[in-house]
Design a protein around this motif. Structure first.
Motif, short mmCIF file in Angstrom:
data_model
loop_
_atom_site.label_atom_id
_atom_site.label_comp_id
_atom_site.label_asym_id
_atom_site.label_seq_id
_atom_site.Cartn_x
_atom_site.Cartn_y
_atom_site.Cartn_z
N ILE A 6 -58.19 -14.72 -29.51
CA ILE A 6 -59.62 -14.99 -29.70
C ILE A 6 -60.42 -14.43 -28.54
O ILE A 6 -61.46 -13.77 -28.72
CB ILE A 6 -59.86 -16.50 -29.86
CG1 ILE A 6 -59.23 -17.01 -31.16
CG2 ILE A 6 -61.36 -16.81 -29.84
CD1 ILE A 6 -59.28 -18.51 -31.32
N ALA A 7 -59.94 -14.66 -27.33
CA ALA A 7 -60.66 -14.17 -26.15
C ALA A 7 -60.75 -12.65 -26.16
O ALA A 7 -61.79 -12.07 -25.82
CB ALA A 7 -59.96 -14.66 -24.88
N ASP A 8 -59.68 -11.98 -26.56
CA ASP A 8 -59.67 -10.52 -26.60
C ASP A 8 -60.67 -9.99 -27.62
O ASP A 8 -61.42 -9.03 -27.35
CB ASP A 8 -58.26 -10.02 -26.93
CG ASP A 8 -58.19 -8.51 -26.97
OD1 ASP A 8 -58.24 -7.89 -25.89
OD2 ASP A 8 -58.11 -7.95 -28.08
N VAL A 9 -60.72 -10.62 -28.79
CA VAL A 9 -61.64 -10.18 -29.83
C VAL A 9 -63.09 -10.37 -29.38
O VAL A 9 -63.93 -9.48 -29.51
CB VAL A 9 -61.37 -10.96 -31.13
CG1 VAL A 9 -62.50 -10.74 -32.14
CG2 VAL A 9 -60.04 -10.54 -31.73
N LEU A 10 -63.38 -11.53 -28.85
CA LEU A 10 -64.75 -11.82 -28.46
C LEU A 10 -65.21 -10.96 -27.29
O LEU A 10 -66.38 -10.58 -27.21
CB LEU A 10 -64.90 -13.30 -28.12
CG LEU A 10 -64.69 -14.26 -29.30
CD1 LEU A 10 -64.81 -15.70 -28.82
CD2 LEU A 10 -65.69 -13.98 -30.41
N ALA A 11 -64.28 -10.65 -26.38
CA ALA A 11 -64.64 -9.81 -25.23
C ALA A 11 -64.75 -8.35 -25.61
O ALA A 11 -65.34 -7.55 -24.87
CB ALA A 11 -63.61 -9.99 -24.11
N ASP A 21 -52.87 -7.13 -30.10
CA ASP A 21 -52.62 -6.91 -31.52
C ASP A 21 -52.82 -8.22 -32.29
O ASP A 21 -52.17 -9.22 -32.01
CB ASP A 21 -51.18 -6.40 -31.70
CG ASP A 21 -50.82 -6.13 -33.15
OD1 ASP A 21 -51.70 -6.26 -34.03
OD2 ASP A 21 -49.64 -5.78 -33.41
N VAL A 22 -53.70 -8.21 -33.26
CA VAL A 22 -53.97 -9.41 -34.04
C VAL A 22 -53.56 -9.24 -35.50
O VAL A 22 -53.88 -10.08 -36.35
CB VAL A 22 -55.46 -9.79 -33.96
CG1 VAL A 22 -55.87 -10.08 -32.53
CG2 VAL A 22 -56.35 -8.71 -34.57
N THR A 23 -52.86 -8.16 -35.83
CA THR A 23 -52.59 -7.81 -37.23
C THR A 23 -51.84 -8.91 -37.96
O THR A 23 -52.20 -9.31 -39.07
CB THR A 23 -51.79 -6.50 -37.30
OG1 THR A 23 -52.40 -5.53 -36.45
CG2 THR A 23 -51.74 -5.97 -38.71
N ALA A 24 -50.77 -9.44 -37.36
CA ALA A 24 -49.96 -10.47 -38.02
C ALA A 24 -50.78 -11.72 -38.28
O ALA A 24 -50.65 -12.36 -39.34
CB ALA A 24 -48.73 -10.79 -37.18
#
Length: 758
Positions: free
Chosen positions: A144-149, A155-158
């Motif tokens: 979540i932190a990586d996406v928001l930043a 990798d969030v695919t799974a």
């Protein structure tokens, strides 16, 4: 307010007296495992266990929860052995149940929701939470932190796949918060081309609802020059239904996922790297999507040949996709490393594509042969391409067949094609086994061309808004009420290019083609009609169009309507058109310029203004079986007879004629030269068009004059019905001959004018 508890607890014996010097032990219920208690509220001073009571049977005991309590007298005799709990034990149990995220009925199921609407059904927070599922519900805190930043490093695919699977199975929308998601294709799948490395597998009842700024972006280096691959963001080789993409940006990151290592030599791979694709025919059943909506999405930066593939199968008679909606999407900078990119490949029955924008930062072919080749291929029945914009593509649309069902009832309307390199709408059928194309309406579109060419690609000969020059026959095509404008004279152009090819006699004969009500400004040609040795054309109607300020270019004459070619056009109907030159320096040459062979030609009601060569012109050698309508001052060379054909020598023969429906008025002139010879006998002259077969027994009359030595001899010229000769009868005598009423000599002239019916 509440009563305060005693500062000390007092224990009593069985007689009700203080349990002086007795003891109290605290254990886990059902065991003898000691559990601590405390002498202070803060829980910092431990009691002994068991606790020794004072002389009044008292002790300070602080604790929380449930205990096994064993009370003994000073002699060690058990007074009681009971399970007890602190005053807050019930609250603590509730607190634990509220924090429980696994047991059905606990957690948010214990929290009621006060409905704000009168008559609304009471519910719980659990029910409310289940109404909205976020992809973040399946993410770790780090993800979540990586996406928001927006750092795009985890990798969030799974996790996304897990969210898709869960929400699709439950029939729930999957909300995607704003942010940048790193998507890594890693699932090897089989598609129609053989293999496809998929990132996310679609499922029936999948509904992705993205918030503004939500970007799924493919990782760098999944495909490289060293190992170019086919891949996809959303993939299926199954039959799925009820799928929605809303508001999501899908970035294939094509600059960092190349597919054509030989691009420097202009050799390109045609690999699919699609944002959304249904491909494959497992078990003889074509992968397809039914009831699919893509709206308010951005599909960006693919290196490959398509962005959306609705169905892809090389098998005949398979069931294709059905019921797709593409609304208000952005297709931008696609086809970055291939020479054959169609943004949307629609093998589909029933498509509504509206409000979409297909664009690129540079014209197709600026970098090698890459860029947008076609915005959307309409390859199935009941398709609508309405109110879209196409910019910097090689062409806007192909109307194409498939291998299952005819492409029919297709409407291309109210679109804007701006800076198209070649063609706005091209009708394209090049395989004999493909299905037919018919029932096509192209209307209300706006097309802007200039002289832009780009890259090393061999350019098409003509820039043309609309073209039907495909190999195999199509029919029932209407191109009506469109506006097109061409700026510049460096590239030849035609508003409509209609032509046949040499695929085999009769196989490519297009028919029932209507071009009507259009306005074209600045082109080289309006409607260019061509046949070849194998295929002619059926019925072609060109009516009520306005052609303005045309320019010669590239060896082509500035012509409103032209025809050419050896095979026959069955019917060419040219009526009600306007050919207009408005500039001070006239460039528009011909209104109508015809050659070739035509069975029935109908010309009527056209207007011409300031044309430099001719309003209407027929090339030498044209063959027209039947004319109808109105033709003005057509030229022809009459044959003169004196019993048999006259030898003109240095004399001349000329003629012109006009047609008004069935009435032909013609004039023929013979100028006798010094070497003109007459076989001797009755004079006659051929008519430009034979009299009609229904005129037997009817005589049509006109007049003639023979000019000889300053004198004039007049009389009646007449045509006996159903013949092709006009005879001369001087006033008061018999038929004219080469010696009567006067012996014809050098310098004499005969002028004949007759009106007759055809």
């Amino acid at each position: 307010m509440q009563l305060l508890q005693n500062g000390k607890q007092q224990f009593i014996d069985s007689g009700g007296l203080p349990l002086a010097n007795g003891s109290v032990g605290f254990y886990a219920p059902g065991t003898l495992n000691p559990v601590p208690t405390y002498q202070d509220l803060a829980g910092t001073i431990l009691n002994t266990n068991p606790i020794t009571l004072d002389s009044r049977g008292q002790a300070i005991v602080w604790g929380t929860g449930t205990y096994r309590q064993i009370v003994k007298d000073a002699s060690g005799v058990t007074i009681w052995d009971q399970v007890v709990q602190s005053a807050d034990a019930g609250f603590l149990a509730f607190e634990a149940a509220l924090a429980d995220t696994t047991t059905v009925g606990n957690g948010d199921a214990l929290v009621g929701v006060k409905q704000p609407y009168t008559g609304a059904t009471p519910t719980t927070q659990h029910q409310k939470n289940s109404e909205r599922v976020s992809v973040f519900d399946f993410f770790s805190a780090a993800q979540i932190a990586d996406v928001l930043a927006g750092t795009w490093s985890v990798d969030v695919t799974a996790a996304v796949q897990a969210a898709i699977n869960a929400t699709a199975a439950a029939g729930k929308r999957l909300f995607v918060p704003g942010g940048t998601y790193k998507i890594v294709p890693a699932t090897a799948m089989t598609d129609e081309a053989g293999s496809n490395l998929a990132a996310l597998l679609m499922a029936s009842n999948m509904y992705i609802d993205a918030e503004p700024g939500a970007i799924f972006k493919i990782a760098n280096g999944v495909s490289t020059d060293a190992n170019p691959i086919r891949m996809s963001m959303f993939f299926s080789n199954q039959v799925l239904s009820n799928i929605t993409f809303r508001g999501l940006t899908m970035d294939m990151n094509g600059a960092n996922n190349t597919i054509s290592p030989q691009r420097a030599s202009l050799i390109y791979n045609r690999f699919t790297q699609a944002h959304i694709i249904f491909s494959g025919t497992p078990g003889g059943v074509a992968a397809r999507g039914e009831n699919v909506t893509v709206m308010n999405c951005s599909l960006l930066n693919t290196a490959g040949v398509s962005s959306i593939v609705m169905c892809q199968s090389n098998s005949a008679n398979v069931t294709i996709s059905k019921n797709w909606v593409l609304f208000n999407n952005l297709f931008k900078n696609n086809g970055l490393d291939t020479d054959d990119h169609s943004s949307v490949f629609s093998w589909c029955d029933t498509v509504y594509a509206a409000g979409n924008f297909f664009t690129a930062d540079t014209m197709q072919g600026t970098v090698g042969h890459t860029g947008g080749q076609v915005a959307m291929e309409l390859a199935g029945p009941n398709q609508r391409f309405i109110g879209n914009r196409v910019h910097n593509y090689f062409q806007g649309n192909w109307i194409a067949p498939n291998y299952t069902v005819d492409t029919t009832n297709v409407v291309v309307a109210n679109n804007v094609y701006n800076l198209i390199k070649f063609c706005a709408v091209d009708i394209y059928r090049i395989v004999a086994s493909s299905t037919n194309i018919h029932g096509i309406l192209i209307t209300g579109n706006t097309v802007y061309f200039d002289d832009t060419v780009s890259g090393p690609l061999v350019e098409p000969q003509l820039k043309t808004p609309f073209q039907c020059a495909t190999d195999y026959a199509v029919r029932d095509i209407r191109i009506t009420n469109n506006y097109a404008e061409k700026v510049g004279t460096g590239r030849p152009s035609a508003f409509m290019n209609l032509a046949t090819t040499n695929v085999g006699p009769g196989l490519g004969k297009h028919t029932h083609i209507e071009i009507s009500g259009n306005r074209a400004v600045g082109f080289t040609m309006g409607v260019n009609v061509n046949t070849n040795t194998s295929n002619g054309l059926g019925e072609v109607t060109i009516k009520n169009n306005t052609f303005v300020d045309f320019n010669p270019s590239g060896g082509f004459l500035a012509t409103g309507v032209s025809s050419a070619g050896p095979a026959i056009v069955d019917l060419l109907d040219i009526t009600g058109n306007s050919f207009i030159e408005t500039r001070p320096s006239y460039q528009f040459q011909y209104g109508i310029n015809l050659s070739g062979a035509i069975t029935l030609l109908h010309v009527d009601g056209n207007t011409y203004n300031n044309l430099t060569a001719a309003d209407y012109y027929e090339q030498a050698g044209i063959v027209i079986a039947t004319r109808k309508g109105r033709f003005n001052k057509l030229g022809f060379t009459p044959t003169w007879y004196s019993n048999s054909a006259i030898s003109l020598g240095n004399g001349t023969a000329a003629g012109s004629y006009s047609i008004n429906e069935k009435a032909v008025t013609y004039e023929a002139v013979l100028n006798v030269g010094s070497s003109t010879t007459f076989p001797g006998g009755v004079l006659a002259v051929s008519v430009p068009i034979n009299a009609g077969s229904d005129t037997v027994g009817i005589t049509f009359m006109g007049e003639f004059i023979i000019k000889h030595g300053g004198n004039g001899y007049v009389g009646t010229a007449f045509i006996a019905g159903n013949t092709n000769l006009t005879y001369l009868q001087p006033n008061g005598t018999g038929l004219a001959t080469n010696v009567a009423p006067v012996a014809l000599a050098a310098g004499d002239q005969i002028n004949v004018q007759v009106t007759y019916n055809i």
